[in-house]
Design an enzyme around this catalytic site. Structure first.
Site, mmCIF file in Angstrom:
data_model
loop_
_atom_site.group_PDB
_atom_site.id
_atom_site.type_symbol
_atom_site.label_atom_id
_atom_site.label_comp_id
_atom_site.label_asym_id
_atom_site.label_seq_id
_atom_site.Cartn_x
_atom_site.Cartn_y
_atom_site.Cartn_z
ATOM 1 N N HIS A 98 -8.530 1.953 -0.340
ATOM 2 C CA HIS A 98 -8.595 0.966 -1.419
ATOM 3 C C HIS A 98 -10.040 0.553 -1.719
ATOM 4 C CE1 HIS A 98 -4.284 0.859 -0.974
ATOM 5 N NE2 HIS A 98 -4.399 0.458 0.271
ATOM 6 N N SER A 122 0.837 -1.204 0.000
ATOM 7 C CA SER A 122 0.000 0.000 0.000
ATOM 8 C C SER A 122 0.872 1.254 0.000
ATOM 9 C CB SER A 122 -0.958 -0.037 1.200
ATOM 10 O OG SER A 122 -1.872 1.031 1.176
#
Length: 320
Positions: free
Chosen positions: A202, A95
């Protein structure tokens, strides 16, 4: 240990954790409030790095803080590894950690990465206020048809609001992201643990920030140097070679799934022999074992965690 090589150079990969890995005292005796990158992060994010690094507190976990600060810590440690002669042939990040990986690939400087992390944090913080949400970690039985259970959980949640698959961390380990009411229904029927986070990372709830984030990434890419090192991309777990575009897959993870399990399978396929976990990495170490435990136990993959000077010395000796 089998000698995993590409030509005459041992294959070493550097990995970076993302939001959630932060903790008081991170960086140990390798990083302090006066470290130049940390000072830059604090100036951009408007926080007291000395207080947060030493004592922590709720503010440490706020996205506008942790995004630049964790990036600064990770890249400060990476620079120290480089100064000690450690070289790497592959990089990847979980991430937020993918931004540090972009710097580790030779494309942008560490300062540019911290600056972009601050911009990312500001965008995400604004999105979290405008489109509140959360994240739910699911642990499904390994070996069972977890895709069927996952699909059922998604269908259940989506009957009550927005829910997306945010992360696939390991076999049976998934993180869902979306509106809290919908996630609460899943938690009540399927189980799971809510993740301590400011927003629904996300997921589609982040869509309104994509254009601003893409503009920031493209601006950084416009002055970036040619990458010399490949990155395994979160978007699909495939190797993004030095001549491949990295902007599109990097921007895509803002609303798309982080396919970490696929990333680690690629490490095994590329016969990486040594993985250096740069910075706070307790969770990453666990995920490596969950995905590649057989290779680790067989001596095909060595793991080196580096967050303190003692760990740095041990890694440098082992990789010499």
């Amino acid at each position: 240990m089998p000698d995993r090589r590409r030509g005459s150079v041992a294959v070493i990969a550097v990995l970076f954790a993302g939001h959630g890995a932060e903790h008081p005292g991170m960086g140990g005796d390798l990083v302090g409030p006066a470290s130049p990158l940390v000072e830059l992060a604090a100036a951009l994010g408007g926080f007291d790095a000395s207080k947060l690094l030493r004592r922590g507190g709720p503010g440490l976990h706020h996205t506008q803080v942790v995004q630049p600060l964790l990036t600064a810590v990770n890249l400060t440690i990476l620079a120290t590894l480089a100064e000690r002669g450690v070289a790497w042939q592959l990089c990847l990040g979980h991430s937020l950690g993918e931004l540090a990986a972009w710097s580790a690939s030779g494309a942008i400087t560490a300062s540019e990465a911290v600056t972009l992390a601050a911009r990312r944090g500001a965008i995400l913080a604004e999105l979290a206020r405008a489109r509140p949400g959360g994240m739910l970690a699911l642990r499904l039985e390994v070996g069972a048809d977890d895709s069927a259970v996952l699909d059922a959980a998604l269908a259940l949640g989506r009957a009550h609001g927005v829910v997306d698959v945010a992360v696939h961390n390991a076999p049976g380990q998934w993180v869902l992201s979306g509106e809290r009411a919908a996630l609460g229904v899943i938690a009540g029927r399927v189980g799971g643990t809510f993740v301590a986070t400011d927003g629904a990372w996300h997921s589609r709830l982040m869509a309104d920030g994509v254009d601003a984030f893409r503009a920031a990434v493209e601006a950084a890419a416009a002055t970036a140097r040619p990458r010399t090192i490949g990155i395994v991309a979160n978007q699909d777990g495939r190797l993004c070679r030095p001549n491949d575009d990295f902007v599109a897959p990097f921007v895509a993870q803002m609303t798309g799934t982080v396919r970490w399990s696929a990333c680690l399978r690629t490490l095994a396929e590329l016969e990486v022999g040594d993985v250096v976990l740069v910075g706070p990495s307790k969770t990453l170490a666990g995920l490596l074992r969950a995905n590649l435990g057989a290779q680790i136990d067989a001596g095909q993959l060595r793991i080196h965690r580096v967050e303190s000077r003692r760990e740095l010395d041990a890694a440098v000796e082992a990789l010499a």
